[in-house]
Design a protein around this motif. Structure first.
Motif, PDB file in Angstrom:
ATOM      1  N   PHE B 175       0.824  -1.220   0.000  1.00  0.00           N
ATOM      2  CA  PHE B 175       0.000   0.000   0.000  1.00  0.00           C
ATOM      3  C   PHE B 175       0.850   1.260   0.000  1.00  0.00           C
ATOM      4  N   ALA B 176       0.480   2.239  -0.827  1.00  0.00           N
ATOM      5  CA  ALA B 176       1.048   3.587  -0.722  1.00  0.00           C
ATOM      6  C   ALA B 176       0.160   4.358   0.229  1.00  0.00           C
ATOM      7  N   LEU B 177       0.661   4.629   1.449  1.00  0.00           N
ATOM      8  CA  LEU B 177      -0.174   5.248   2.481  1.00  0.00           C
ATOM      9  C   LEU B 177       0.078   6.739   2.592  1.00  0.00           C
ATOM     10  N   SER B 178      -0.856   7.437   3.231  1.00  0.00           N
ATOM     11  CA  SER B 178      -0.563   8.798   3.671  1.00  0.00           C
ATOM     12  C   SER B 178      -1.177   8.945   5.050  1.00  0.00           C
ATOM     13  N   ILE B 179      -0.336   8.802   6.070  1.00  0.00           N
ATOM     14  CA  ILE B 179      -0.831   8.901   7.452  1.00  0.00           C
ATOM     15  C   ILE B 179      -0.519  10.278   8.026  1.00  0.00           C
ATOM     16  N   ARG B 180       0.610  10.879   7.603  1.00  0.00           N
ATOM     17  CA  ARG B 180       0.982  12.183   8.129  1.00  0.00           C
ATOM     18  C   ARG B 180      -0.073  13.227   7.759  1.00  0.00           C
ATOM     19  N   SER B 182      -3.903  13.755   7.217  1.00  0.00           N
ATOM     20  CA  SER B 182      -4.938  12.881   7.775  1.00  0.00           C
ATOM     21  C   SER B 182      -6.216  12.775   6.951  1.00  0.00           C
ATOM     22  N   TRP B 183      -6.425  13.652   5.951  1.00  0.00           N
ATOM     23  CA  TRP B 183      -7.766  13.603   5.334  1.00  0.00           C
ATOM     24  C   TRP B 183      -8.099  12.287   4.644  1.00  0.00           C
ATOM     25  N   PRO B 184      -7.121  11.582   4.000  1.00  0.00           N
ATOM     26  CA  PRO B 184      -7.529  10.314   3.381  1.00  0.00           C
ATOM     27  C   PRO B 184      -7.955   9.276   4.422  1.00  0.00           C
ATOM     28  N   LEU B 185      -7.457   9.442   5.668  1.00  0.00           N
ATOM     29  CA  LEU B 185      -7.812   8.481   6.712  1.00  0.00           C
ATOM     30  C   LEU B 185      -9.289   8.574   7.073  1.00  0.00           C
ATOM     31  N   MET B 223     -12.686  -4.431  12.313  1.00  0.00           N
ATOM     32  CA  MET B 223     -12.121  -3.448  11.391  1.00  0.00           C
ATOM     33  C   MET B 223     -10.752  -2.967  11.866  1.00  0.00           C
ATOM     34  N   PHE B 224     -10.563  -2.957  13.179  1.00  0.00           N
ATOM     35  CA  PHE B 224      -9.270  -2.482  13.688  1.00  0.00           C
ATOM     36  C   PHE B 224      -8.144  -3.450  13.328  1.00  0.00           C
ATOM     37  N   GLU B 225      -8.481  -4.754  13.189  1.00  0.00           N
ATOM     38  CA  GLU B 225      -7.489  -5.696  12.659  1.00  0.00           C
ATOM     39  C   GLU B 225      -7.091  -5.278  11.255  1.00  0.00           C
ATOM     40  N   VAL B 226      -8.131  -4.881  10.468  1.00  0.00           N
ATOM     41  CA  VAL B 226      -7.843  -4.440   9.097  1.00  0.00           C
ATOM     42  C   VAL B 226      -6.948  -3.199   9.125  1.00  0.00           C
ATOM     43  N   PHE B 227      -7.231  -2.257  10.062  1.00  0.00           N
ATOM     44  CA  PHE B 227      -6.414  -1.040  10.152  1.00  0.00           C
ATOM     45  C   PHE B 227      -4.962  -1.402  10.438  1.00  0.00           C
ATOM     46  N   ASP B 228      -4.754  -2.313  11.413  1.00  0.00           N
ATOM     47  CA  ASP B 228      -3.390  -2.701  11.780  1.00  0.00           C
ATOM     48  C   ASP B 228      -2.690  -3.352  10.590  1.00  0.00           C
ATOM     49  N   PHE B 229      -3.435  -4.208   9.907  1.00  0.00           N
ATOM     50  CA  PHE B 229      -2.900  -4.891   8.725  1.00  0.00           C
ATOM     51  C   PHE B 229      -2.527  -3.866   7.646  1.00  0.00           C
ATOM     52  N   PHE B 230      -3.408  -2.890   7.473  1.00  0.00           N
ATOM     53  CA  PHE B 230      -3.228  -1.834   6.475  1.00  0.00           C
ATOM     54  C   PHE B 230      -1.934  -1.076   6.745  1.00  0.00           C
ATOM     55  N   LYS B 231      -1.747  -0.655   8.003  1.00  0.00           N
ATOM     56  CA  LYS B 231      -0.558   0.122   8.348  1.00  0.00           C
ATOM     57  C   LYS B 231       0.700  -0.735   8.205  1.00  0.00           C
ATOM     58  N   ALA B 232       0.596  -2.023   8.623  1.00  0.00           N
ATOM     59  CA  ALA B 232       1.761  -2.910   8.577  1.00  0.00           C
ATOM     60  C   ALA B 232       2.222  -3.150   7.149  1.00  0.00           C
ATOM     61  N   ASN B 233       1.327  -2.966   6.182  1.00  0.00           N
ATOM     62  CA  ASN B 233       1.680  -3.215   4.790  1.00  0.00           C
ATOM     63  C   ASN B 233       1.973  -1.938   4.016  1.00  0.00           C
ATOM     64  N   GLY B 234       2.281  -0.864   4.741  1.00  0.00           N
ATOM     65  CA  GLY B 234       2.523   0.417   4.062  1.00  0.00           C
ATOM     66  C   GLY B 234       3.989   0.791   4.021  1.00  0.00           C
ATOM     67  N   GLY B 235       4.883  -0.150   4.282  1.00  0.00           N
ATOM     68  CA  GLY B 235       6.312   0.171   4.262  1.00  0.00           C
ATOM     69  C   GLY B 235       6.784   0.712   5.601  1.00  0.00           C
ATOM     70  N   ASP B 236       8.124   0.866   5.747  1.00  0.00           N
ATOM     71  CA  ASP B 236       8.702   1.274   7.041  1.00  0.00           C
ATOM     72  C   ASP B 236       8.309   2.691   7.418  1.00  0.00           C
ATOM     73  N   LYS B 237       8.204   3.545   6.403  1.00  0.00           N
ATOM     74  CA  LYS B 237       8.019   4.961   6.715  1.00  0.00           C
ATOM     75  C   LYS B 237       6.574   5.400   6.523  1.00  0.00           C
ATOM     76  N   MET B 239       4.313   6.175   8.527  1.00  0.00           N
ATOM     77  CA  MET B 239       3.878   7.289   9.377  1.00  0.00           C
ATOM     78  C   MET B 239       4.290   8.645   8.811  1.00  0.00           C
ATOM     79  N   GLU B 240       5.313   8.659   7.964  1.00  0.00           N
ATOM     80  CA  GLU B 240       5.884   9.945   7.548  1.00  0.00           C
ATOM     81  C   GLU B 240       5.375  10.400   6.183  1.00  0.00           C
ATOM     82  N   MET B 241       4.487   9.622   5.570  1.00  0.00           N
ATOM     83  CA  MET B 241       4.049   9.939   4.214  1.00  0.00           C
ATOM     84  C   MET B 241       2.828  10.860   4.220  1.00  0.00           C
ATOM     85  N   ASP B 242       2.835  11.837   3.331  1.00  0.00           N
ATOM     86  CA  ASP B 242       1.630  12.632   3.147  1.00  0.00           C
ATOM     87  C   ASP B 242       0.994  12.282   1.796  1.00  0.00           C
ATOM     88  N   TYR B 243      -0.077  13.000   1.451  1.00  0.00           N
ATOM     89  CA  TYR B 243      -0.826  12.656   0.242  1.00  0.00           C
ATOM     90  C   TYR B 243       0.073  12.660  -0.992  1.00  0.00           C
TER      91      TYR B 243
END
Lengths: 411, 411
Positions: B175-180, B182-185, B223-237, B239-243
């Motif tokens: 997954f290409a995430l953007s956690i930093r 927050s709007w996509p979350l 769903m929180f299992e899915v959230f944890d799984f989602f974050k775990a599959n977003g690469g090492d960084k 937390m630091e990715m934005d949109y």
């Protein structure tokens, strides 16, 4: 002394007041008036959207309000005081057509038959507690609104003065588009966990920002005041961050935290709860130190060299000269530097907005006021917070100034 | 005599022409919108309309960030734009409740709109805006990477786990995430929640608005299992990715999927025009029947109730034009948006849009519940999930927080 004040009372008085009048009027319009309006807002339950008077009203509501004189919405207190306590017979009829909402307001049931409302109107009239609109007021209201299908819509050409008038008429029948909640907004502050977190961060930031800026600025000023080379270019370099706007500084540093720290194999400080507040202090100290340094430098250069020379002849070493002569004579510069950094830190806003947008427990007081007003849509509550901030800044500044002024020396 | 009659005739016709011109007096409409992707395209649309009705000119204005804040201050200040773009559901409902929007229920152009889109603009039985486009939120995936690894579209959560495992085993990031940022979350958490309550959405909304509902449920726990799984599959960084960094990552080709709206597909295409991407719904459970695409009316156009009469009529003409054949064609070709008009021809749109249309056709969709949440609750859900990901809030705290925020809106 006496004759001077007498002189002022006689001739200069009028001229003096005339002279300050234009400035005072501006001060009144652009500072005092908005300030007192702000205080007023802090007692309202306003969300930033609700207009001061209704723009559209269903025909049924409009007729009940104007023809039957029944309040559409009325606070629990008013309802008990103005209606229930005065009605002799027919209390139940009145109570039955209203429902109590969780926000302590009674609302009129709009789906009943006409004769029920007619009856209620009679009961209120017999008990002398109905606020009848005069014919003039009814006509005025009718002229301000126009009927479109089943809705009364406020006319486009209604002026600001008319709006005040409409507000006044409707208030007669307890209709307030924006509700007054008294001190609820202030009481709420004590139960708001987010608000406590915000205060905590703001105090943390203020303390370290103020301390570090002043210590580093003083050290830099001392270094620049000594006999080192390239004084002028160093002074320019240290001052340069201050010329750049805080928002741009924040973008530069957010790049450094992301790419620079990443290249060194460090974590990005901005995204972790335990490092983000320090990242913000670091950025803000880097930016703010240059300005305060100039103040200290000016202070140092105004200290007469003869005093220092006398001291060294008397056998004082460098440290003794610094603690006994330089520092006391720098007191005025310190007072102003501490005052500037203190008030600026308490009012900080843009650096958090640009670096973290308040995430990871780095929401400052003013940023929180902004979030409350525009994201959470609690303008009344956020105004209450802003007023508390004003009081805090005033209190802390007065204490700081009075303590430091006492320590200042004259020579 | 004949000449005189002729002269009279000529004079009257000239006069009539004059009269007609008087009726066709020039009108300038002000259109406010927030879609930064279609700044120029909106102007082209206005120009096409101006060609049809030369006496009406439309001035467009784009405010991409904080559009609601700007609009709120305009509306309250009595400077409402004649036509304003609003997000579907609660934004419309909130403005309609305050009386800012004109009633469009009986307008002819509403007949052209598909019934599924009408719910999003209907408040207390009246339509207050014209639905402009449909949008979908789901998983945008890299078709080439999937083909290279021999992967198929996952229909269940177990299949998704397997897909992620294959992708990471081959040295790519799932997954290409953007956690930093927050709007996509917010979209993600609301999508998961909507999936968790299935077809009981309306009942749940009613409970929440009565103050008796809650976000917590056994299904939501999963769903929180899915959230944890989602974050775990977003690469090492992660937390630091934005949109923007998530878009860059996805466009680079080394990331397999991105949970986003289709707008992000367009943005990623701009970064890498050779990108071959598709679209599928996020599978939250192991029942393939429950895997539905999150799709609904996105933006809508409303008319200000306080605008002068002739402006309201002119604005209605413009909305009518948007649902005409020519208007729909422009929406598809220029805006690249999926129209909400009945029988619209969308065969010219790109692959992910075709996927979306297919899911809509099969009825495998669920409505955008976040647009039905109070806007402040949706706002807080973004930061809430961000804080869950950075371990500042536990599962229970997050759900409790959302419940509390909803209750605050009922006061």
């Amino acid at each position: 002394m006496k004759h001077i004040s007498g002189y002022r009372d006689k001739g200069l008085g009028k001229a003096f007041y005339l002279f300050i009048l234009p400035a005072f009027v501006l001060y009144l319009i652009f500072f005092l008036l908005p300030f007192f309006l702000g205080v007023q807002y802090s007692f309202l339950n306003w969300n930033g959207k609700t207009p001061d008077i209704p723009i559209q009203m269903s025909a049924k509501k409009f007729n009940l309000l104007i023809e039957k004189n029944l309040p559409i919405e009325i606070s629990k207190n008013d309802f008990n005081e103005k209606f229930l306590s005065k009605i002799n017979s027919g209390k139940n009829e009145i109570e039955n057509i209203y429902t109590l909402n969780p926000n302590e307001y009674y609302t009129l049931n709009l789906t009943l038959d006409d004769d029920v409302y007619e009856k209620a109107k009679k009961i209120l009239e017999e008990s002398n507690c109905s606020n009848l609109f005069s014919n003039d007021e009814k006509n005025k209201l009718n002229s301000f609104y126009e009927l479109k299908q089943d809705t009364y819509v406020l006319k486009n050409e209604v002026s600001l003065l008319d709006r005040f008038y409409i507000k006044k008429i409707l208030a007669k029948n307890y209709y307030h588009n924006i509700k007054n909640v008294g001190f609820k907004n202030y009481i709420r502050l004590f139960h708001d966990e987010k608000f406590k977190e915000v205060i905590g961060f703001t105090l943390f930031y203020t303390f370290f920002n103020m301390l570090l800026i002043n210590v580093i600025a003083l050290l830099l000023a001392l270094a620049l005041d000594s006999k080192i080379k390239h004084k002028k270019s160093l002074r320019t370099m240290f001052f340069l961050p201050n010329v750049v706007s805080l928002i741009i500084v924040a973008y530069i540093w957010s790049f450094i935290f992301r790419e620079g720290f990443g290249a060194l194999g460090w974590k990005n400080w901005l995204v972790y709860e335990n490092t983000a507040p320090w990242a913000i202090v670091l950025t803000s100290v880097w930016q703010g130190v240059g300005y305060i340094m100039i103040i200290y430098l000016a202070g140092l250069q105004s200290i007469p060299t003869d005093i220092l020379e006398v001291a060294s002849i008397d056998g004082a070493n460098n440290w003794q000269r610094f603690t006994n002569i330089t520092l006391p004579l720098l007191a005025p510069s310190m007072t102003i530097s501490f005052f500037i950094t203190l008030t600026n830190s308490l009012k900080c806003f843009e650096i958090m907005l640009a670096l973290t947008n308040g995430a990871n427990k780095t929401t400052s007081f003013v940023l929180n006021v902004y979030f409350e007003a525009f994201k959470q849509e609690r303008v009344g509550y956020s105004t209450a917070q802003a007023i508390i901030l004003l009081l805090i800044i005033m209190a802390i500044s007065i204490v700081q100034l009075s303590i430091m002024k006492k320590k200042e020396l004259q020579y | 005599m004949k000449r005189f009659v002729l002269f009279l005739l000529a004079a009257t016709t000239l006069l009539c022409v004059g009269c007609k011109k008087e009726n066709n007096k020039k009108i300038t409409l002000h259109l406010f919108h927030y879609k930064q992707e279609i700044v120029n395209e909106m102007e082209e649309m206005a120009a096409a309309f101006h060609n049809l009705y030369p006496n009406i000119t439309i001035e467009t204005e784009t405010i991409p960030n904080d559009a609601q804040t700007v609009l709120k201050t305009r509306l309250f200040g009595g400077e409402a734009p004649d036509i304003m773009m609003l997000q579907s559901y609660s934004t419309i409902f909130e403005y309609a409740q305050e009386g800012f929007l004109a009633d469009l229920t009986n307008e002819a152009f509403m007949e052209n709109i598909v019934n599924a889109a009408k719910k999003s603009v209907t408040y207390e039985g009246k339509a207050y805006a014209l639905p402009l486009d449909m949008a979908g939120i789901g998983v945008v995936y890299n078709k080439d990477l999937f083909a290279k690894l021999g992967l198929e579209i996952p229909k269940t959560y177990s299949e998704l786990k397997n897909v992620c495992k294959v992708i990471s085993d081959n040295g790519f990031t799932p997954f290409a995430l953007s956690i930093r940022e927050s709007w996509p979350l917010g979209h993600f958490i609301s999508m998961a929640h909507t999936a968790s309550i299935g077809d009981k959405l309306d009942a749940w909304l009613a409970e929440m608005n009565a103050g008796t509902g809650t976000f917590a449920s056994e299904e939501m726990d999963k769903m929180f299992e899915v959230f944890d799984f989602f974050k775990a599959n977003g690469g090492d960084k992660a937390m630091e990715m934005d949109y923007n960094s998530s878009l860059n990552n996805f466009a680079s080709g080394s990331y397999g999927m991105m949970v986003q709206g289709l707008w992000a597909y367009g943005a990623a295409m701009k970064l890498n025009p050779t990108l071959n991407a598709g679209f599928f719904p996020f599978p939250f459970s192991d029942n393939p029947e429950q895997t539905k695409l999150y799709v609904d009316t996105d933006s809508t156009l409303a008319i200000s109730a306080t605008a002068p009469k002739e402006n309201i009529e002119a604005a209605k003409l413009f909305l009518n034009f948007l649902t005409s054949e020519e208007g729909v064609q422009l929406v598809v070709e220029k805006f690249k948006l999926l129209p909400t008009v009945k029988n619209a021809d969308v065969s010219g749109m790109q692959a992910p849009f075709q996927d979306l249309v297919r899911y809509v056709g099969e009825g495998k969709t669920m409505p955008w519940a976040f647009s039905m949440w109070p806007s402040t609750v949706f706002e807080n859900s973004k930061n809430g999930l961000q804080e869950y990901f950075s371990a500042q809030k536990t599962k229970e705290e997050l759900l409790q927080y959302l419940d509390d925020e909803w209750k605050k809106t009922l006061e």
